[in-house]
Design a protein around this motif. Sequence first.
Motif, PDB file in Angstrom:
ATOM      1  N   ALA A  19     -15.396  15.209 -22.633  1.00 59.93           N
ATOM      2  CA  ALA A  19     -16.739  15.556 -22.531  1.00 59.93           C
ATOM      3  C   ALA A  19     -17.822  15.091 -23.607  1.00 59.93           C
ATOM      4  CB  ALA A  19     -17.056  17.142 -22.537  1.00 59.93           C
ATOM      5  N   GLY A  20     -16.983  14.268 -24.874  1.00 60.12           N
ATOM      6  CA  GLY A  20     -17.871  13.604 -25.799  1.00 60.12           C
ATOM      7  C   GLY A  20     -17.951  14.274 -27.144  1.00 60.12           C
ATOM      8  N   TYR A  21     -17.123  15.265 -27.356  1.00 63.80           N
ATOM      9  CA  TYR A  21     -17.025  15.996 -28.557  1.00 63.80           C
ATOM     10  C   TYR A  21     -15.897  15.859 -29.212  1.00 63.80           C
ATOM     11  CZ  TYR A  21     -21.572  18.062 -26.870  1.00 63.80           C
ATOM     12  OH  TYR A  21     -22.873  18.126 -26.478  1.00 63.80           O
ATOM     13  N   ARG A  22     -15.931  16.265 -30.712  1.00 67.41           N
ATOM     14  CA  ARG A  22     -14.707  16.388 -31.177  1.00 67.41           C
ATOM     15  C   ARG A  22     -14.520  17.821 -31.933  1.00 67.41           C
ATOM     16  NH1 ARG A  22     -17.277  12.445 -33.557  1.00 67.41           N
ATOM     17  NH2 ARG A  22     -17.607  13.211 -35.655  1.00 67.41           N
TER      18      ARG A  22
ATOM     19  N   GLN B 291       0.857  -1.360   0.110  1.00 58.82           N
ATOM     20  CA  GLN B 291      -0.121   0.096   0.145  1.00 58.82           C
ATOM     21  C   GLN B 291       0.708   1.319  -0.116  1.00 58.82           C
ATOM     22  OE1 GLN B 291      -2.545  -0.479   3.123  1.00 58.82           O
ATOM     23  NE2 GLN B 291      -3.729  -2.158   2.428  1.00 58.82           N
ATOM     24  N   ALA B 292       1.986   1.243   0.839  1.00 57.05           N
ATOM     25  CA  ALA B 292       2.926   2.337   0.905  1.00 57.05           C
ATOM     26  C   ALA B 292       3.406   2.661  -0.667  1.00 57.05           C
ATOM     27  CB  ALA B 292       3.890   2.307   1.905  1.00 57.05           C
ATOM     28  N   ALA B 293       3.507   1.780  -1.096  1.00 55.84           N
ATOM     29  CA  ALA B 293       4.509   1.891  -2.504  1.00 55.84           C
ATOM     30  C   ALA B 293       3.612   2.438  -3.689  1.00 55.84           C
ATOM     31  CB  ALA B 293       5.134   0.435  -2.901  1.00 55.84           C
ATOM     32  N   ALA B 294       2.236   2.714  -3.540  1.00 55.22           N
ATOM     33  CA  ALA B 294       1.763   3.049  -4.540  1.00 55.22           C
ATOM     34  C   ALA B 294       1.721   4.446  -5.041  1.00 55.22           C
ATOM     35  CB  ALA B 294      -0.014   3.250  -4.014  1.00 55.22           C
ATOM     36  N   PRO B 295       2.352   4.781  -6.119  1.00 57.85           N
ATOM     37  CA  PRO B 295       2.728   5.966  -6.602  1.00 57.85           C
ATOM     38  C   PRO B 295       1.652   7.108  -6.648  1.00 57.85           C
ATOM     39  CG  PRO B 295       2.215   4.878  -8.699  1.00 57.85           C
ATOM     40  CD  PRO B 295       2.120   3.800  -7.351  1.00 57.85           C
ATOM     41  N   LEU B 296       2.101   8.364  -6.420  1.00 50.61           N
ATOM     42  CA  LEU B 296       1.075   9.437  -6.677  1.00 50.61           C
ATOM     43  C   LEU B 296       0.966   9.756  -7.894  1.00 50.61           C
ATOM     44  CD1 LEU B 296       3.120  12.235  -4.199  1.00 50.61           C
ATOM     45  CD2 LEU B 296       1.219  10.644  -3.592  1.00 50.61           C
ATOM     46  N   VAL B 297      -0.715   9.742  -8.254  1.00 49.17           N
ATOM     47  CA  VAL B 297      -1.193   9.836  -9.418  1.00 49.17           C
ATOM     48  C   VAL B 297      -0.926  11.154 -10.289  1.00 49.17           C
ATOM     49  CG1 VAL B 297      -3.242   9.789 -10.903  1.00 49.17           C
ATOM     50  CG2 VAL B 297      -2.899   8.404  -8.871  1.00 49.17           C
ATOM     51  N   LYS B 298      -0.899  12.454  -9.510  1.00 48.17           N
ATOM     52  CA  LYS B 298      -0.560  13.592  -9.844  1.00 48.17           C
ATOM     53  C   LYS B 298      -1.351  14.123 -11.024  1.00 48.17           C
ATOM     54  CE  LYS B 298       4.131  13.483  -7.759  1.00 48.17           C
ATOM     55  NZ  LYS B 298       5.582  13.802  -8.058  1.00 48.17           N
ATOM     56  N   THR B 299      -2.693  13.835 -11.141  1.00 49.61           N
ATOM     57  CA  THR B 299      -3.418  14.204 -12.323  1.00 49.61           C
ATOM     58  C   THR B 299      -5.011  14.546 -11.839  1.00 49.61           C
ATOM     59  OG1 THR B 299      -4.247  12.037 -12.875  1.00 49.61           O
ATOM     60  CG2 THR B 299      -2.452  12.771 -14.141  1.00 49.61           C
ATOM     61  N   GLN B 300      -5.841  15.299 -12.435  1.00 47.08           N
ATOM     62  CA  GLN B 300      -7.120  15.913 -12.181  1.00 47.08           C
ATOM     63  C   GLN B 300      -8.009  15.136 -12.949  1.00 47.08           C
ATOM     64  OE1 GLN B 300      -8.706  17.171 -10.047  1.00 47.08           O
ATOM     65  NE2 GLN B 300      -7.466  19.024  -9.167  1.00 47.08           N
ATOM     66  N   ALA B 301      -8.969  14.898 -12.486  1.00 49.57           N
ATOM     67  CA  ALA B 301     -10.322  14.564 -13.138  1.00 49.57           C
ATOM     68  C   ALA B 301     -10.363  15.305 -14.594  1.00 49.57           C
ATOM     69  CB  ALA B 301     -11.441  14.593 -12.404  1.00 49.57           C
ATOM     70  N   PRO B 302     -11.068  14.956 -15.695  1.00 49.69           N
ATOM     71  CA  PRO B 302     -11.181  15.429 -16.874  1.00 49.69           C
ATOM     72  C   PRO B 302     -11.846  16.907 -16.306  1.00 49.69           C
ATOM     73  CG  PRO B 302     -11.572  13.220 -17.373  1.00 49.69           C
ATOM     74  CD  PRO B 302     -11.377  13.324 -15.754  1.00 49.69           C
ATOM     75  N   GLY B 303     -11.263  17.842 -17.146  1.00 49.85           N
ATOM     76  CA  GLY B 303     -11.824  19.292 -16.876  1.00 49.85           C
ATOM     77  C   GLY B 303     -12.994  19.773 -17.623  1.00 49.85           C
ATOM     78  N   TYR B 304     -14.216  19.151 -17.498  1.00 47.24           N
ATOM     79  CA  TYR B 304     -15.428  19.237 -17.940  1.00 47.24           C
ATOM     80  C   TYR B 304     -16.710  19.257 -16.928  1.00 47.24           C
ATOM     81  CZ  TYR B 304     -17.100  14.480 -18.954  1.00 47.24           C
ATOM     82  OH  TYR B 304     -17.550  13.321 -18.665  1.00 47.24           O
ATOM     83  N   TYR B 305     -17.722  20.233 -17.005  1.00 46.64           N
ATOM     84  CA  TYR B 305     -18.760  20.183 -16.146  1.00 46.64           C
ATOM     85  C   TYR B 305     -19.887  20.591 -17.041  1.00 46.64           C
ATOM     86  CZ  TYR B 305     -22.353  20.885 -12.510  1.00 46.64           C
ATOM     87  OH  TYR B 305     -23.228  20.762 -11.837  1.00 46.64           O
ATOM     88  N   ARG B 306     -20.907  19.721 -16.972  1.00 47.98           N
ATOM     89  CA  ARG B 306     -22.252  20.126 -17.901  1.00 47.98           C
ATOM     90  C   ARG B 306     -23.380  20.182 -17.066  1.00 47.98           C
ATOM     91  NH1 ARG B 306     -21.392  15.345 -21.115  1.00 47.98           N
ATOM     92  NH2 ARG B 306     -20.324  16.651 -22.445  1.00 47.98           N
ATOM     93  N   THR B 307     -24.036  21.083 -17.591  1.00 52.54           N
ATOM     94  CA  THR B 307     -25.283  21.485 -17.034  1.00 52.54           C
ATOM     95  C   THR B 307     -26.300  21.849 -18.190  1.00 52.54           C
ATOM     96  OG1 THR B 307     -26.542  22.753 -15.202  1.00 52.54           O
ATOM     97  CG2 THR B 307     -24.838  23.968 -16.628  1.00 52.54           C
ATOM     98  N   MET B 308     -27.658  21.898 -17.928  1.00 52.60           N
ATOM     99  CA  MET B 308     -28.621  22.149 -18.998  1.00 52.60           C
ATOM    100  C   MET B 308     -29.169  23.712 -18.569  1.00 52.60           C
ATOM    101  SD  MET B 308     -29.208  19.803 -20.649  1.00 52.60           S
ATOM    102  CE  MET B 308     -30.533  20.068 -21.766  1.00 52.60           C
ATOM    103  N   LEU B 309     -29.290  24.572 -19.622  1.00 50.80           N
ATOM    104  CA  LEU B 309     -30.038  25.804 -19.786  1.00 50.80           C
ATOM    105  C   LEU B 309     -31.172  25.613 -20.615  1.00 50.80           C
ATOM    106  CD1 LEU B 309     -29.188  28.777 -18.568  1.00 50.80           C
ATOM    107  CD2 LEU B 309     -28.652  29.184 -21.090  1.00 50.80           C
TER     108      LEU B 309
END
Length: 323
Positions: A124-127, A24-42
């Motif tokens: 986010a699902g787009y190109r 457990q102690a040997a698990a490396p630090l990930v050092k990344t964030q979750a994908p940077g998108y946030y979706r809502t409806m208007l």
Amino acid sequence: MNLNKTLLLPLLAACTLLIAVASQAAAPLVKTQAPGYYRTMLGDFEITALSDGSHPFPIDTVMTHIEASIIKQDLAKADLAQPVQGSINAFLINTGKKLILVDAGAGVLYGDCCNKLLTNLRAAGYRPEQVDEVLLTHLHKDHAGGIMSQGKAVFPNAVLRLSQTESDYWLSASNKAKAPDFLSSFFDAAKAAVAPYQAAQRYQPYKEFGPLDTGIEALPAPGHTPGHAMYRVQSAGQTLLIWGDIVHVTAIQLEHPEATVKYDSSEADAAATRARLLQSLANDHTLIGAAHIAFPGLGRIRQNGKAYDWLPLNYDGTPGTVN
């Protein structure tokens, strides 16, 4: 023999536990964030906030019309210390008929901190080739840098739109000659960014503010740049105002709206526009899409005496109607 088993079993259990702890102690630090998108409806529109990254905002060298002691006080009140990370946000609008991107981040122009918009758009699902229009609030590097890469249009099928006043200012050699030296590279970057869209005849500045598409209207917000625009997005009785660079540092400029930045073309106009907008938005509770408020940059303004508070949009894990 039985004695040996009695001694051996606890020893084996202890060794197994040590191996598990070490693993457990040997698990490396990930050092990344979750994908940077946030979706809502208007209403019937799908709004996706996209992060291009964040960068240390040099408050001490950029903020104007505010004393250093007040800056320190405002940051302490918000439990912040320099360097403060500034978000670079863009907003994707799916109207059901068109896919419209408002601002595009810095691309490679701000270094390794940024250039994450395309990765997050895909997550986010787009190109990029699906984007029909790109609307720019203004031509500064951190809003227009992401529309071009290695001399090519990042959004090859998109029409690029911004105010004619903004276009005329930044594409003018005479304006560059008269501008402060620190803005020289901004003129160069603006010219390079729009060039592939001009070559493809997909560069269409609008001469007048007003309706651009169904549910999308360009509004003037002068001061930060000569032709700085905001975009009011409306669907099914709901409104989002994508306001560009009205606020750079929430902790300072909501406490002291008179505080400006040296990149403002007219500091007086920028401060006046901000004061007017904050008062108006606090009264009508319009949802705001902010370029430089902590990602996803969606929230509302509330008046607090002579200052204002930022109220982030409540997280919704299953995007539905904006409340």
